[in-house]
Design an enzyme around this catalytic site. Sequence first.
Site, PDB file in Angstrom:
ATOM      1  N   SER A 149     -28.529  19.408  14.400  1.00 21.28           N
ATOM      2  CA  SER A 149     -29.661  20.611  13.280  1.00 21.28           C
ATOM      3  C   SER A 149     -28.865  21.894  13.795  1.00 21.28           C
ATOM      4  CB  SER A 149     -31.090  20.594  13.412  1.00 21.28           C
ATOM      5  OG  SER A 149     -31.676  20.232  13.979  1.00 21.28           O
ATOM      6  N   LYS A 194     -30.874  30.469  16.609  1.00 21.25           N
ATOM      7  CA  LYS A 194     -31.240  29.512  15.416  1.00 21.25           C
ATOM      8  C   LYS A 194     -32.674  30.316  14.396  1.00 21.25           C
ATOM      9  CE  LYS A 194     -32.005  24.480  14.593  1.00 21.25           C
ATOM     10  NZ  LYS A 194     -31.824  23.206  15.369  1.00 21.25           N
ATOM     11  N   SER A 221     -29.214  18.267  18.915  1.00 22.54           N
ATOM     12  CA  SER A 221     -28.775  19.338  18.171  1.00 22.54           C
ATOM     13  C   SER A 221     -28.089  20.333  18.848  1.00 22.54           C
ATOM     14  CB  SER A 221     -30.155  19.576  17.240  1.00 22.54           C
ATOM     15  OG  SER A 221     -30.137  18.824  16.497  1.00 22.54           O
TER      16      SER A 221
HETATM   17  N1  GLN Z   1     -30.379  14.468  14.492  1.00 22.53           N
HETATM   18  C1  GLN Z   1     -32.058  14.171  15.458  1.00 22.53           C
HETATM   19  C2  GLN Z   1     -32.992  14.036  14.222  1.00 22.53           C
HETATM   20  O1  GLN Z   1     -32.849  14.228  13.113  1.00 22.53           O
HETATM   21  C3  GLN Z   1     -31.976  15.493  15.829  1.00 22.53           C
HETATM   22  C4  GLN Z   1     -32.136  16.381  15.934  1.00 22.53           C
HETATM   23  C5  GLN Z   1     -32.471  17.205  16.504  1.00 22.53           C
HETATM   24  O2  GLN Z   1     -32.534  17.362  17.718  1.00 22.53           O
HETATM   25  N2  GLN Z   1     -33.297  18.320  16.105  1.00 22.53           N
HETATM   26  O3  GLN Z   1     -34.102  13.971  14.287  1.00 22.53           O
END
Ligand code: GLN
Length: 523
Positions: free
Chosen positions: A165, A90, A189
């Site tokens: 994400s 990532k 995510s």
């Molecule tokens: N969807 C969650 C957020 O927007 C989690 C994102 C994540 O785990 N990086 O914060």
Amino acid sequence: MTDTTLTRLHAHEMATRLRTGEVGSRELLEAHLALIERQDHALNAWQSLDPAGARAAADRADTALVRARSDGQEALDALPPLHGIPVALKDLVVTRGQPSTAGSRILEGYRGAYDAHIAERLHDAGAVIPGKTNMDEFAMGSSTEHCAWGPVGNPWDLGRVPGGSSGGSAAAVAAFHAPLAIGTDTGGSIRQPAALTGTVGLRPTYGRVSRSGIIAFASSLDQVGPFARDVRDAALLLGVVAGHDPRDSTSAPEPVPDYASTLATDPGQAAEVLRGRRLGLPRQYFVAGMEPGVEARVREAVARLAAAGAEIVEVDLPHTEYGLATYYIVAPAEASANLARYDGVRFGRSVRTGDVLTDYLETRGTGFGAEVKRRIMLGTYALSAGYYDAYYLKALKVRTLIKADFDQAFEQVDALIAPTSPTVAFPLGARMDDPVAMYLSDACTLPVNVAGLAGLSVPCGLSEGLPVGLQLIGRAFDELTLLQLGRAWEAVSADDDWRRLEPTDLPRLDDPATPAPGVAPAA
Ligand code: GLN
């Protein structure tokens, strides 16, 4: 073997064939690079590629393999677990000399000055890194649409999101662009995109994997973990990146089991671990708004695990409904502090007008996207004098209650079993105008982060032709139980028809006329 056959192999199968000499590391890499080159225009899973670096690493792996084969079995056995195998990162894992943008314009042009701890571990384990994957800016999102360089498509339906994400990592693994990928999970995510793309994703316990060199989002919640196409591969990658690192003060000096070799290869044996295991079904996780098809797949999986010998116990996690509110105070608060360092002086984008304040405002104003700005404002507000007690401190108290719910449940059960996401992959754009609807995507994953626990998502079938994820939640540092249960589920469902299906839109990826995700075809 053909390129297609090579890219379909699991990492553990690649490991075996590399050792016998049936395939070479360079050959594996070229097969994956060719697929990426042909298909990524329509997927947008990759943020940057490093073909030269990857080819050099693959050639080194091949040289070592030739030497080990001539030295004999012992030398082959001594090769590290990911020797010669492609692993995607990532784009928030900092690597020396390579772009590391965290999906943000503010880090455009930034190149890592050093390798993140996990990148060092991967190099030491012999992994070959083809490049970095696309992501929601600073990992804020549930769809991989909040991206400075365009959204990622879902290989099962290019008009839908891959989750987020870490959607680039999930889509890359689902589309066979890499057998393994690294993601991060601050609120879901890794698990949510794994669920939406039909892949396996594991969020390890807070402290299990070092975040040294991982671009921070919310420091009390962030964890790094693996994506794979089966549980054994996820175990292989976790085993490489897990473990204590003195450079991350939150990294735990807990022993790391040899996950991969502990998992049974034989399906009968794998299913044996279910006998006598107590699995808790949290009532509160079957939330309003859950799609009936998702609920049906999850309940069917639970019934089949019970038929195979697991004992299912209904449990209560009464503070679940406060998980979302707690997370959306804590995460933005920490993000607002972590993102203060992007000032146009030290890293990446830098607007220079001659006036320091203007430079700062312009750099941040043009460098950050809308969602990141929203989080910085929310977080700054929650931490400001007068509101700190009302919001941040209150959230920390509720956090303790959420953790206590889990502690109580784990007095009765070995692991919890629940849906990963309340819905299947949703259409691109569907939740972009409604931040709260987007935030609700993580209702079933956020509490795990708030409590600092581990969670695994494994595919459990399809609803309306799209993948559904089954979530297993474990005690702190008990990833092994989750992997064993996930492997047992694979054994129980090994003969299901859906297991033989490839993502439906793979043929469209091969069509040069297929537009980039989110871009309507020219009329
Ligand atoms: N969807 C969650 C957020 O927007 C989690 C994102 C994540 O785990 N990086 O914060």
